[in-house]
Design a protein around this motif. Structure first.
Motif, PDB file in Angstrom:
ATOM      1  N   TYR A  67     -75.965  35.933  17.257  1.00 28.27           N
ATOM      2  CA  TYR A  67     -75.492  35.423  18.546  1.00 28.27           C
ATOM      3  C   TYR A  67     -75.067  33.973  18.357  1.00 28.27           C
ATOM      4  N   ARG A  68     -73.866  33.672  18.788  1.00 26.24           N
ATOM      5  CA  ARG A  68     -73.326  32.320  18.650  1.00 26.24           C
ATOM      6  C   ARG A  68     -73.121  31.681  20.017  1.00 26.24           C
ATOM      7  N   GLU A  69     -73.211  30.380  20.007  1.00 27.92           N
ATOM      8  CA  GLU A  69     -72.938  29.579  21.203  1.00 27.92           C
ATOM      9  C   GLU A  69     -71.590  28.911  21.019  1.00 27.92           C
ATOM     10  N   ILE A  70     -70.593  29.392  21.736  1.00 26.09           N
ATOM     11  CA  ILE A  70     -69.225  28.892  21.602  1.00 26.09           C
ATOM     12  C   ILE A  70     -69.017  27.764  22.600  1.00 26.09           C
ATOM     13  N   ASN A  71     -68.990  26.552  22.097  1.00 21.72           N
ATOM     14  CA  ASN A  71     -68.806  25.378  22.941  1.00 21.72           C
ATOM     15  C   ASN A  71     -67.309  25.096  23.067  1.00 21.72           C
ATOM     16  N   LEU A  72     -66.805  25.084  24.288  1.00 21.37           N
ATOM     17  CA  LEU A  72     -65.372  24.897  24.504  1.00 21.37           C
ATOM     18  C   LEU A  72     -64.940  23.454  24.338  1.00 21.37           C
ATOM     19  N   ASN A  73     -65.873  22.536  24.153  1.00 22.12           N
ATOM     20  CA  ASN A  73     -65.504  21.150  23.856  1.00 22.12           C
ATOM     21  C   ASN A  73     -65.097  20.976  22.400  1.00 22.12           C
ATOM     22  N   ASP A  74     -65.467  21.935  21.545  1.00 25.01           N
ATOM     23  CA  ASP A  74     -65.042  21.870  20.149  1.00 25.01           C
ATOM     24  C   ASP A  74     -63.552  22.142  20.046  1.00 25.01           C
ATOM     25  N   GLU A  75     -62.920  21.509  19.060  1.00 19.98           N
ATOM     26  CA  GLU A  75     -61.467  21.619  18.925  1.00 19.98           C
ATOM     27  C   GLU A  75     -61.031  23.046  18.636  1.00 19.98           C
ATOM     28  N   ALA A  76     -61.806  23.772  17.832  1.00 18.07           N
ATOM     29  CA  ALA A  76     -61.424  25.139  17.478  1.00 18.07           C
ATOM     30  C   ALA A  76     -61.463  26.079  18.675  1.00 18.07           C
ATOM     31  N   ASN A  77     -62.296  25.762  19.671  1.00 19.55           N
ATOM     32  CA  ASN A  77     -62.461  26.632  20.831  1.00 19.55           C
ATOM     33  C   ASN A  77     -61.778  26.111  22.089  1.00 19.55           C
ATOM     34  N   SER A  78     -61.117  24.973  22.007  1.00 21.79           N
ATOM     35  CA  SER A  78     -60.554  24.351  23.209  1.00 21.79           C
ATOM     36  C   SER A  78     -59.443  25.190  23.834  1.00 21.79           C
ATOM     37  N   GLY A  79     -58.787  26.033  23.039  1.00 15.91           N
ATOM     38  CA  GLY A  79     -57.727  26.870  23.588  1.00 15.91           C
ATOM     39  C   GLY A  79     -58.231  27.888  24.592  1.00 15.91           C
ATOM     40  N   LEU A  80     -59.531  28.204  24.554  1.00 17.74           N
ATOM     41  CA  LEU A  80     -60.101  29.147  25.517  1.00 17.74           C
ATOM     42  C   LEU A  80     -60.369  28.493  26.873  1.00 17.74           C
ATOM     43  N   TYR A  81     -60.313  27.178  26.949  1.00 16.96           N
ATOM     44  CA  TYR A  81     -60.663  26.456  28.180  1.00 16.96           C
ATOM     45  C   TYR A  81     -59.431  26.058  28.997  1.00 16.96           C
ATOM     46  N   TYR A  82     -58.317  25.816  28.339  1.00 18.05           N
ATOM     47  CA  TYR A  82     -57.119  25.328  29.025  1.00 18.05           C
ATOM     48  C   TYR A  82     -56.085  26.442  29.141  1.00 18.05           C
ATOM     49  N   PRO A  83     -55.307  26.451  30.246  1.00 17.98           N
ATOM     50  CA  PRO A  83     -55.377  25.571  31.418  1.00 17.98           C
ATOM     51  C   PRO A  83     -56.552  25.948  32.327  1.00 17.98           C
ATOM     52  N   VAL A  84     -57.151  24.932  32.927  1.00 21.78           N
ATOM     53  CA  VAL A  84     -58.324  25.156  33.767  1.00 21.78           C
ATOM     54  C   VAL A  84     -57.952  26.001  34.990  1.00 21.78           C
ATOM     55  N   GLU A  85     -56.836  25.685  35.632  1.00 27.64           N
ATOM     56  CA  GLU A  85     -56.329  26.491  36.731  1.00 27.64           C
ATOM     57  C   GLU A  85     -55.051  27.187  36.279  1.00 27.64           C
ATOM     58  N   PRO A  86     -54.814  28.411  36.744  1.00 32.85           N
ATOM     59  CA  PRO A  86     -53.645  29.166  36.284  1.00 32.85           C
ATOM     60  C   PRO A  86     -52.341  28.433  36.568  1.00 32.85           C
ATOM     61  N   ILE A  87     -51.453  28.461  35.569  1.00 33.68           N
ATOM     62  CA  ILE A  87     -50.107  27.904  35.698  1.00 33.68           C
ATOM     63  C   ILE A  87     -49.138  29.045  35.406  1.00 33.68           C
ATOM     64  N   ASP A  88     -48.461  29.507  36.450  1.00 31.74           N
ATOM     65  CA  ASP A  88     -47.617  30.695  36.342  1.00 31.74           C
ATOM     66  C   ASP A  88     -48.473  31.861  35.846  1.00 31.74           C
ATOM     67  N   ARG A  89     -48.157  32.391  34.670  1.00 33.67           N
ATOM     68  CA  ARG A  89     -48.926  33.503  34.116  1.00 33.67           C
ATOM     69  C   ARG A  89     -49.924  33.050  33.064  1.00 33.67           C
ATOM     70  N   LYS A  90     -49.994  31.752  32.812  1.00 30.15           N
ATOM     71  CA  LYS A  90     -50.932  31.230  31.828  1.00 30.15           C
ATOM     72  C   LYS A  90     -52.266  30.949  32.496  1.00 30.15           C
ATOM     73  N   MET A  91     -53.329  31.390  31.889  1.00 34.93           N
ATOM     74  CA  MET A  91     -54.673  31.149  32.407  1.00 34.93           C
ATOM     75  C   MET A  91     -55.651  31.157  31.238  1.00 34.93           C
ATOM     76  N   ASN A  92     -56.807  30.535  31.456  1.00 43.20           N
ATOM     77  CA  ASN A  92     -57.793  30.503  30.386  1.00 43.20           C
ATOM     78  C   ASN A  92     -58.570  31.811  30.345  1.00 43.20           C
ATOM     79  N   LEU A  93     -59.470  31.913  29.390  1.00 44.08           N
ATOM     80  CA  LEU A  93     -60.153  33.180  29.143  1.00 44.08           C
ATOM     81  C   LEU A  93     -61.020  33.597  30.325  1.00 44.08           C
TER      82      LEU A  93
END
Length: 361
Positions: free
Chosen positions: A73-99
């Motif tokens: 079991y891993r703890e995926i911290n979205l503040n890390d650079e490798a995982n930051s793509g899962l956090y942005y965009p915070v609010e949906p922009i058109d069809r783009k949304m975070n996980l």
């Protein structure tokens, strides 16, 4: 006589109308049955086409009869650079949304089921562990409204900004059928992090578990940015998890005592106060996985000279630098000695100087 003829005519009319009306009723019944059958078929085809419209998943299911497997079991911290793509965009922009926004909308519309996060932290995907989306919204005070019998949540009310980490279950296994060592994501749990009003430590609220096989067919429709330097470099969320681009610290692993080691044995991975024992245990598990993979397949052979240059140790690098310096010195000394001998005329092996002058005509 006339009366009998009239009665006979009426009787004949009734017979004719009954004969004509009976096939019409049957035709209506048959038409209704055919329509119902067509509706069933179209409903089934819609269900198949809806799943067929989603691209087929690229990752393979883990066989049940593997000879070796390790659940971590891993703890995926979205503040890390490798995982930051899962956090942005915070609010949906058109069809783009975070996980989380994507998972939340899928669960809200009934496309995927969600399961409760138990107190022991272990996941359970039985029917009794399923959680109604309305119960989850009420438990965490997420604002919603009912429209035509369906729940609706505005994008601004989705707590995607507060979901700053995930709990991820990963299985590393060896598939003996094709001699492959793989790592596959088994489950995801979004964790909402809310700051304390009095300046204390932020509280973590694991929301629910999602089975990755339920979520996987939909991940190919959303992309994530793969590089900060190249905005055109993107990949689908499915490829992101299939290729294991995420990074996270191990907080729990499987054992024989109770299926999984509990969090107190590993300690809390807080940025300000990290237990040394937890760090050592995490590094131990990572080394065990790497050792098993290398022991199964051996060391990877060097593909070209660049790989061997990249693997030079610092000690060997110093030796190679000294050797190159000494070789350069010997070459310069030879050149100098050759110049002296040619100037003095004492060397017979030196080639004579030849000068060519341009003559005017």
């Amino acid at each position: 006589m006339k009366r009998s003829i009239l009665i006979l005519a009426l009787f004949n009319i009734l017979i004719v109308t009954s004969v004509v009306a009976q096939p019409k009723a049957r035709r209506q019944q048959q038409a209704q049955k055919q329509q119902q059958q067509q509706q069933k078929v179209t409903a089934q085809n819609q269900g198949i086409s809806q799943r067929a419209r989603l691209m087929y998943p690229t990752s393979l299911d883990m066989p049940e009869d593997v000879v070796w497997r390790r659940d971590i079991y891993r703890e995926i911290n979205l503040n890390d650079e490798a995982n930051s793509g899962l956090y942005y965009p915070v609010e949906p922009i058109d069809r783009k949304m975070n996980l989380f926004t994507y998972v939340f909308k899928l669960a809200l519309n009934g496309y995927i089921p969600i399961y409760e996060y138990r107190l022991d932290g272990n996941e359970s995907f039985s029917d009794s562990s399923k959680v109604a989306i309305k119960t989850m919204l009420d438990n965490y005070h997420i604002i919603y409204e009912t429209r035509e019998g369906k729940l609706h949540v505005d994008n601004s009310d989705i707590p995607s900004a507060e979901v700053k980490m995930y709990y991820l279950k990963e299985s590393a296994y060896y598939d003996q059928s094709n001699a492959q060592f793989r790592r596959k994501v088994m489950a995801l749990c979004p964790v909402m992090v809310r700051d304390d009003d009095f300046g204390g430590e932020a509280a973590k609220y694991p929301l629910f578990w999602v089975k990755y096989t339920d979520l996987e067919p939909y991940l190919s429709r959303q992309s994530v940015q793969a590089s900060d330097l190249n905005n055109a470099a993107t990949m689908t969320l499915e490829d992101y998890f299939t290729l294991n681009h995420y990074q996270g610290k191990i907080y729990k692993a499987g054992n024989r005592m109770a299926q999984t080691q509990q969090r107190p044995q590993f300690g809390e991975f807080d940025a300000t106060n990290v237990d040394d024992a937890a760090k050592k245990e995490q590094a131990k598990i990572e080394k065990e996985l790497l050792a098993f993979e290398r022991g199964m397949f051996g060391h990877t052979p060097e593909r070209d000279s660049l790989d061997s240059i990249a693997k030079i140790q610092p000690e060997n690098e110093k030796v190679s630098k000294k050797a190159s310096r000494s070789s350069r010195r010997t070459r310069t000394s030879k050149v100098k000695s050759g110049k002296k001998s040619s100037d003095g005329g004492s060397s017979s092996s030196s080639s004579p100087r030849v000068s060519v002058r341009r003559q005017r005509h």
